[in-house]
Design a protein around this motif. Structure first.
Motif, PDB file in Angstrom:
ATOM      1  N   GLY A 162       0.778  -1.230   0.000  1.00 55.59           N
ATOM      2  CA  GLY A 162       0.000   0.000   0.000  1.00 55.59           C
ATOM      3  C   GLY A 162       0.807   1.276   0.000  1.00 55.59           C
ATOM      4  O   GLY A 162       0.233   2.377  -0.064  1.00 55.59           O
ATOM      5  N   TRP A 163       2.117   1.184   0.058  1.00 52.19           N
ATOM      6  CA  TRP A 163       2.955   2.375   0.036  1.00 52.19           C
ATOM      7  C   TRP A 163       3.137   2.848  -1.412  1.00 52.19           C
ATOM      8  O   TRP A 163       3.260   2.041  -2.330  1.00 52.19           O
ATOM      9  CB  TRP A 163       4.322   2.091   0.665  1.00 52.19           C
ATOM     10  N   THR A 164       3.146   4.155  -1.603  1.00 54.76           N
ATOM     11  CA  THR A 164       3.280   4.725  -2.945  1.00 54.76           C
ATOM     12  C   THR A 164       4.350   5.811  -2.947  1.00 54.76           C
ATOM     13  O   THR A 164       4.712   6.362  -1.890  1.00 54.76           O
ATOM     14  CB  THR A 164       1.948   5.334  -3.414  1.00 54.76           C
ATOM     15  N   SER A 165       4.822   6.134  -4.153  1.00 54.44           N
ATOM     16  CA  SER A 165       5.786   7.216  -4.312  1.00 54.44           C
ATOM     17  C   SER A 165       5.249   8.177  -5.367  1.00 54.44           C
ATOM     18  O   SER A 165       5.530   8.049  -6.561  1.00 54.44           O
ATOM     19  CB  SER A 165       7.155   6.668  -4.733  1.00 54.44           C
ATOM     20  N   PRO A 166       4.427   9.156  -4.952  1.00 55.94           N
ATOM     21  CA  PRO A 166       3.769  10.055  -5.906  1.00 55.94           C
ATOM     22  C   PRO A 166       4.682  11.131  -6.487  1.00 55.94           C
ATOM     23  O   PRO A 166       4.293  11.828  -7.430  1.00 55.94           O
ATOM     24  CB  PRO A 166       2.653  10.689  -5.067  1.00 55.94           C
ATOM     25  N   SER A 167       5.866  11.288  -5.956  1.00 57.13           N
ATOM     26  CA  SER A 167       6.780  12.329  -6.420  1.00 57.13           C
ATOM     27  C   SER A 167       7.373  11.958  -7.772  1.00 57.13           C
ATOM     28  O   SER A 167       7.359  10.800  -8.198  1.00 57.13           O
ATOM     29  CB  SER A 167       7.896  12.530  -5.397  1.00 57.13           C
ATOM     30  N   GLU A 168       7.921  12.949  -8.445  1.00 57.59           N
ATOM     31  CA  GLU A 168       8.562  12.694  -9.736  1.00 57.59           C
ATOM     32  C   GLU A 168       9.790  11.799  -9.555  1.00 57.59           C
ATOM     33  O   GLU A 168      10.035  10.895 -10.358  1.00 57.59           O
ATOM     34  CB  GLU A 168       8.957  14.018 -10.388  1.00 57.59           C
ATOM     35  N   ALA A 169      10.567  12.069  -8.530  1.00 53.62           N
ATOM     36  CA  ALA A 169      11.693  11.189  -8.178  1.00 53.62           C
ATOM     37  C   ALA A 169      11.147  10.050  -7.324  1.00 53.62           C
ATOM     38  O   ALA A 169      10.546  10.287  -6.276  1.00 53.62           O
ATOM     39  CB  ALA A 169      12.753  11.964  -7.426  1.00 53.62           C
ATOM     40  N   LYS A 170      11.329   8.813  -7.772  1.00 55.11           N
ATOM     41  CA  LYS A 170      10.634   7.677  -7.185  1.00 55.11           C
ATOM     42  C   LYS A 170      11.482   6.894  -6.172  1.00 55.11           C
ATOM     43  O   LYS A 170      12.662   6.619  -6.417  1.00 55.11           O
ATOM     44  CB  LYS A 170      10.198   6.710  -8.288  1.00 55.11           C
ATOM     45  N   TRP A 171      10.828   6.548  -5.044  1.00 50.92           N
ATOM     46  CA  TRP A 171      11.343   5.482  -4.189  1.00 50.92           C
ATOM     47  C   TRP A 171      11.049   4.160  -4.901  1.00 50.92           C
ATOM     48  O   TRP A 171       9.972   3.990  -5.484  1.00 50.92           O
ATOM     49  CB  TRP A 171      10.635   5.482  -2.841  1.00 50.92           C
ATOM     50  N   GLU A 172      11.987   3.221  -4.850  1.00 47.01           N
ATOM     51  CA  GLU A 172      11.798   1.934  -5.499  1.00 47.01           C
ATOM     52  C   GLU A 172      12.021   0.808  -4.490  1.00 47.01           C
ATOM     53  O   GLU A 172      12.886   0.902  -3.619  1.00 47.01           O
ATOM     54  CB  GLU A 172      12.755   1.782  -6.676  1.00 47.01           C
ATOM     55  N   ARG A 173      11.238  -0.243  -4.664  1.00 49.52           N
ATOM     56  CA  ARG A 173      11.324  -1.401  -3.765  1.00 49.52           C
ATOM     57  C   ARG A 173      12.172  -2.490  -4.407  1.00 49.52           C
ATOM     58  O   ARG A 173      12.066  -2.782  -5.586  1.00 49.52           O
ATOM     59  CB  ARG A 173       9.923  -1.939  -3.468  1.00 49.52           C
ATOM     60  N   GLY A 174      13.027  -3.132  -3.596  1.00 46.37           N
ATOM     61  CA  GLY A 174      13.862  -4.219  -4.089  1.00 46.37           C
ATOM     62  C   GLY A 174      14.907  -4.603  -3.059  1.00 46.37           C
ATOM     63  O   GLY A 174      14.918  -4.099  -1.938  1.00 46.37           O
ATOM     64  N   GLU A 175      15.787  -5.500  -3.449  1.00 40.96           N
ATOM     65  CA  GLU A 175      16.878  -5.920  -2.582  1.00 40.96           C
ATOM     66  C   GLU A 175      18.137  -5.115  -2.890  1.00 40.96           C
ATOM     67  O   GLU A 175      18.396  -4.773  -4.047  1.00 40.96           O
ATOM     68  CB  GLU A 175      17.162  -7.414  -2.751  1.00 40.96           C
ATOM     69  N   THR A 176      18.894  -4.813  -1.848  1.00 40.42           N
ATOM     70  CA  THR A 176      20.152  -4.102  -2.054  1.00 40.42           C
ATOM     71  C   THR A 176      21.151  -5.004  -2.765  1.00 40.42           C
ATOM     72  O   THR A 176      21.052  -6.232  -2.721  1.00 40.42           O
ATOM     73  CB  THR A 176      20.748  -3.629  -0.726  1.00 40.42           C
ATOM     74  N   SER A 177      22.104  -4.397  -3.435  1.00 40.23           N
ATOM     75  CA  SER A 177      23.090  -5.151  -4.217  1.00 40.23           C
ATOM     76  C   SER A 177      24.504  -4.708  -3.852  1.00 40.23           C
ATOM     77  O   SER A 177      24.782  -3.511  -3.740  1.00 40.23           O
ATOM     78  CB  SER A 177      22.855  -4.932  -5.714  1.00 40.23           C
ATOM     79  N   ASN A 178      25.382  -5.679  -3.698  1.00 37.97           N
ATOM     80  CA  ASN A 178      26.787  -5.363  -3.429  1.00 37.97           C
ATOM     81  C   ASN A 178      27.477  -4.749  -4.638  1.00 37.97           C
ATOM     82  O   ASN A 178      28.575  -4.202  -4.527  1.00 37.97           O
ATOM     83  CB  ASN A 178      27.540  -6.619  -2.992  1.00 37.97           C
ATOM     84  N   ASP A 179      26.848  -4.849  -5.809  1.00 36.99           N
ATOM     85  CA  ASP A 179      27.432  -4.244  -7.012  1.00 36.99           C
ATOM     86  C   ASP A 179      27.395  -2.721  -6.930  1.00 36.99           C
ATOM     87  O   ASP A 179      28.152  -2.042  -7.621  1.00 36.99           O
ATOM     88  CB  ASP A 179      26.672  -4.706  -8.265  1.00 36.99           C
ATOM     89  N   TYR A 180      26.477  -2.196  -6.096  1.00 39.35           N
ATOM     90  CA  TYR A 180      26.435  -0.758  -5.877  1.00 39.35           C
ATOM     91  C   TYR A 180      27.221  -0.467  -4.608  1.00 39.35           C
ATOM     92  O   TYR A 180      26.712  -0.569  -3.494  1.00 39.35           O
ATOM     93  CB  TYR A 180      24.993  -0.276  -5.751  1.00 39.35           C
ATOM     94  N   SER A 181      28.469  -0.120  -4.763  1.00 37.61           N
ATOM     95  CA  SER A 181      29.394  -0.051  -3.621  1.00 37.61           C
ATOM     96  C   SER A 181      29.113   1.104  -2.677  1.00 37.61           C
ATOM     97  O   SER A 181      29.521   1.070  -1.515  1.00 37.61           O
ATOM     98  CB  SER A 181      30.844   0.051  -4.135  1.00 37.61           C
ATOM     99  N   ASP A 182      28.416   2.145  -3.146  1.00 35.71           N
ATOM    100  CA  ASP A 182      28.131   3.280  -2.269  1.00 35.71           C
ATOM    101  C   ASP A 182      26.942   3.038  -1.353  1.00 35.71           C
ATOM    102  O   ASP A 182      26.706   3.790  -0.406  1.00 35.71           O
ATOM    103  CB  ASP A 182      27.868   4.536  -3.100  1.00 35.71           C
ATOM    104  N   GLY A 183      26.156   1.991  -1.639  1.00 30.66           N
ATOM    105  CA  GLY A 183      24.988   1.694  -0.827  1.00 30.66           C
ATOM    106  C   GLY A 183      25.296   0.699   0.269  1.00 30.66           C
ATOM    107  O   GLY A 183      26.447   0.288   0.462  1.00 30.66           O
ATOM    108  N   PRO A 184      24.276   0.272   1.007  1.00 32.20           N
ATOM    109  CA  PRO A 184      24.486  -0.683   2.100  1.00 32.20           C
ATOM    110  C   PRO A 184      24.819  -2.074   1.565  1.00 32.20           C
ATOM    111  O   PRO A 184      24.272  -2.509   0.551  1.00 32.20           O
ATOM    112  CB  PRO A 184      23.144  -0.680   2.836  1.00 32.20           C
TER     113      PRO A 184
END
Length: 333
Positions: free
Chosen positions: A151-173
């Motif tokens: 039920g959560w939504t992201s109505p803004s132009e810049a979107k929150w996205e749902r998914g699993e984090t990835s180690n390929d993105y080194s700046d993230g968790p």
């Protein structure tokens, strides 16, 4: 070493190229003796538990027992004070600091700890308990984002996205973060394992939640963020009801150096449980919340990650309770 042949060696380490004269090493009256069957005493002094430097790590302190025959100590953990205590085999023991470090998951409710002294193969009774509290009260609503957006939504132009984090993105968790609930890998993030956009506003809005039967409540959530010295991003949480407009309830930037509702420190670049009290005026049948990230000029910001959002009824939680004194209202079996 029971039943095995052992070799005992006394070694004198050479002091490198030092020309300093030393007396050397003297050995006499060497013998091996079997340990007695006396049961050692458990630690009884200096027992305490603390959330260590905002990492989600729990440090259990104690003073060693004055008994030279004690060979080690063991840590035991339970989710209730009088429940079953199980040995924490992966806890890190520091003989120098006389403490154990543990990272329990999920970081919810209270955890209770006891310590045993060990003499060879003989273990003492368990010590008196100490505890740490992550969440207080009775959980009445939760969102782990595992099956869908719930039920959560992201109505803004810049979107929150749902998914699993990835180690390929080194700046993230990192996906193997020890403080992250392993049973809840899906999260909401400001961009799916990519930098958030600069000069943008990201809004993540909850569904309508009925809080009309609640007199007092806390909001808890796990989050990861990275705030640098030049970071101009703003991390905000807003509340509203059908009778009111959106109102800013919390600004992380203004509270980054303050301890959270349970006296735990906040920390950038780590999955940390955070939370605060929901004002009574928002305890209506039309309650909504939203997480808002307003990004600055920096092109390389890692953004904000949110998971395990929950509301707890705290009406029966004593005002004087502290993290080490509170027995969780929602005790787990």
């Amino acid at each position: 070493y029971k039943g095995k042949k052992i070799i005992v060696m006394f070694a004198l380490r050479w002091a490198g190229y030092s020309e300093r004269k030393a007396a050397g090493y003297y050995i006499d009256d060497f013998k091996l003796e079997a340990l007695t069957n006396d049961i050692p005493l458990p630690p009884s002094e200096g027992l305490s538990a603390e959330n260590f430097v905002g990492t989600g790590k729990i440090r259990i302190n104690f003073e060693k027992v004055n008994n030279p025959l004690i060979t080690e100590y063991a840590l035991y953990r339970s989710t209730t004070e009088n429940g079953k205590y199980e040995k924490v085999t992966d806890a890190i023991y520091s003989s120098y600091n006389s403490c154990f470090d543990d990272i329990p998951t999920p970081q919810e409710g209270s955890y209770f700890y006891k310590i045993a002294s060990i003499k060879g193969s003989i273990e003492s009774e368990l010590s008196e308990p100490v505890s740490i509290t992550f969440t207080k009260g009775n959980k009445i609503q939760s969102f782990d984002f595992e099956q869908d957006n719930q039920g959560w939504t992201s109505p803004s132009e810049a979107k929150w996205e749902r998914g699993e984090t990835s180690n390929d993105y080194s700046d993230g968790p990192a996906t193997n973060s020890k403080t992250k609930n392993t049973n809840s890998p899906n999260v909401f993030m400001t961009g799916l394992n990519i930098h958030r956009k600069h000069n943008s506003t990201y809004e993540l809005v909850s569904p309508v939640i009925n809080l009309s039967n609640i007199k007092k409540a806390n909001l808890y959530y796990q989050n990861w963020y990275k705030i640098g010295s030049q970071d101009t991003d703003s991390y905000e949480i807003w509340f509203k009801t059908a009778e009111s407009e959106w109102e800013k309830a919390f600004n992380l930037n203004d509270n980054i150096d303050n301890r959270n509702i349970n006296g735990h420190q906040r920390r950038s670049s780590a999955w940390i449980l955070d939370g605060f009290e929901i004002e009574p005026k928002f305890l209506k049948d039309s309650f909504q919340m939203k997480f808002v990230l307003k990004s600055g000029n920096d092109y390389s910001g890692a953004g904000w990650y949110i998971d395990d959002v929950a509301i707890f009824d705290t009406a029966n939680v004593a005002e004087t309770s502290t993290a080490n004194e509170l027995q969780a209202i929602n005790e787990k079996a």
